[in-house]
Design an enzyme around this catalytic site. Structure first.
Site: not given
Ligand code: COA
Length: 337
Positions: A114, A256, A286
């Site tokens: 990215c 980004h 994204n």
């Molecule tokens: N729909 C519903 N629930 C979801 C889910 C989805 N698509 N994905 C994860 N969950 C659940 C998890 O299982 C977890 O459940 P639990 O609390 O019962 O265990 C809960 O949501 C929280 O999970 P978590 O991974 O802590 O979520 P988060 O708030 O960190 O959000 C991302 C997840 C991936 C959206 C976030 O971490 C993110 O945006 N990271 C950066 C990703 C990115 O853009 N990377 C590319 C390069 S920068």
């Protein structure tokens, strides 16, 4: 001794595939909800290219628009930033240059996730400063569905497809549109935080036994989130200091588009009002290396970026890799969409 030429932004273009994919379409397949995706990521819909449209095709569209915006019919080099190239070999850029009617120019891809667009822009600025090139086309383009598992709810809702491009041209330092000093870096100890395990040299001995999912992005989202906020804020601060500016001088933060909560946290850490952070993640997702040039084009087109705005650009992604730079938004630049 005269100062080395500086890369100046003179052209801006973007292209999005027409197919809109609302969250509801993903929810039909995944254990997720429209509400979760909107609240946790900030996305309402993204665009997906038709199956016969590739990263190179989108790069050509965005590149042609950027060149038209610059009023340029030629460049000395074409750089394509992407994590989803048309082929493992050759690079996508030479074909893009060919399709743009630019025979014989230097053309290569930049793979920095990215952060790829800012990395490619930095390379272009170096080519310009050294006198190797006078004008460079820098494209960020992604076909994320080629590396994202449609059945993985941890990644499928996040990514979208499209392309954005800029033309950088030799000019004088401190001109409007001149790229400021770049702050960049990487941390390969976290290379496995966002990784496609199979299909490369590392996994070649197991290639025949690789599972379908090994050819798709695996991501430790939560960990990436924390590093994104920390690294983007630090790089942004350093880039502002390197430009000789104060954080309070910043009119627009172009971050980004990984997650609206990441943008908000970076803005909060830096003390930049979130209203000064243009965003398009709700409508495009994204788009990895295409994210920054797409956001620049959309923000300029909407009048969110105005001539004279002191603008801070910052990116973060797989590698892990990050980059930040500054520029004063130039007058007379019209984004072509
Ligand atoms: N729909 C519903 N629930 C979801 C889910 C989805 N698509 N994905 C994860 N969950 C659940 C998890 O299982 C977890 O459940 P639990 O609390 O019962 O265990 C809960 O949501 C929280 O999970 P978590 O991974 O802590 O979520 P988060 O708030 O960190 O959000 C991302 C997840 C991936 C959206 C976030 O971490 C993110 O945006 N990271 C950066 C990703 C990115 O853009 N990377 C590319 C390069 S920068």
């Amino acid at each position: 001794m005269p100062a080395a030429p500086t890369a100046v932004l003179v052209g801006l273009g973007a292209w999005l595939p027409p197919r809109r994919v609302p969250n509801s379409e993903l929810c039909a397949r995944l254990d997720t909800s429209d509400e979760w995706i909107r609240e946790r990521i900030g996305i309402a819909e993204r665009r997906f290219a038709e199956p016969d449209v590739s990263t190179g095709d989108m790069a050509v569209e965005a590149g042609a628009r950027a060149m038209a915006s610059a009023g340029a019919d030629t460049v000395d080099a074409v750089l394509v930033a992407t994590s989803s190239p048309d082929h493992p070999c050759p690079a996508t850029a030479p074909w893009v240059a060919h399709r743009l009617g630019l025979p014989s120019v230097a053309a290569f891809d930049v793979a920095a996730g990215c952060s790829g667009f800012l990395y490619a822009g930095t390379v272009a600025a170096g080519l310009i400063a050294s006198g190797t090139a006078h004008r460079v086309l820098v494209v960020g383009a992604e076909t994320m569905t080629s590396i994202v598992d449609p059945d993985d709810r941890a990644t499928a809702p996040i990514f979208g497809e499209g392309a954005g491009a800029v033309v950088l041209e030799a000019g004088v330092p401190h001109a409007e549109g001149a790229m400021g000093p770049v702050v960049w870096g990487s941390d390969g100890s976290l290379a496995d935080a966002i990784v496609v395990p199979a299909g490369g040299a590392r996994g070649r001995r197991e290639r025949d036994r690789a599972a379908r999912g090994d050819f798709f992005v695996h991501m430790r989202g939560n960990e990436v989130f924390r590093h994104a906020v920390r690294r983007m804020a630090a790089a942004a601060r350093d880039a502002v200091a390197a430009a000789g500016w104060e954080m309070g001088d910043i009119d627009r933060l172009i971050a980004h588009q990984a997650n609206q909560r990441i943008t908000a946290a970076v803005a909060d850490t830096l003390g930049v009002p979130v209203g000064n952070c243009p965003s398009n993640i709700h409508e495009v997702g994204n788009t990895a290396a295409a994210s920054l040039p797409l956001l620049l084009a959309h923000a300029a087109d909407r009048g969110d970026l105005k001539p004279g705005h002191r603008t801070l650009l910052v990116a973060f992604g797989s590698g892990l890799a990050w980059a930040a730079t500054t520029l004063v938004w130039p007058a007379g630049l019209t984004a072509r969409l």
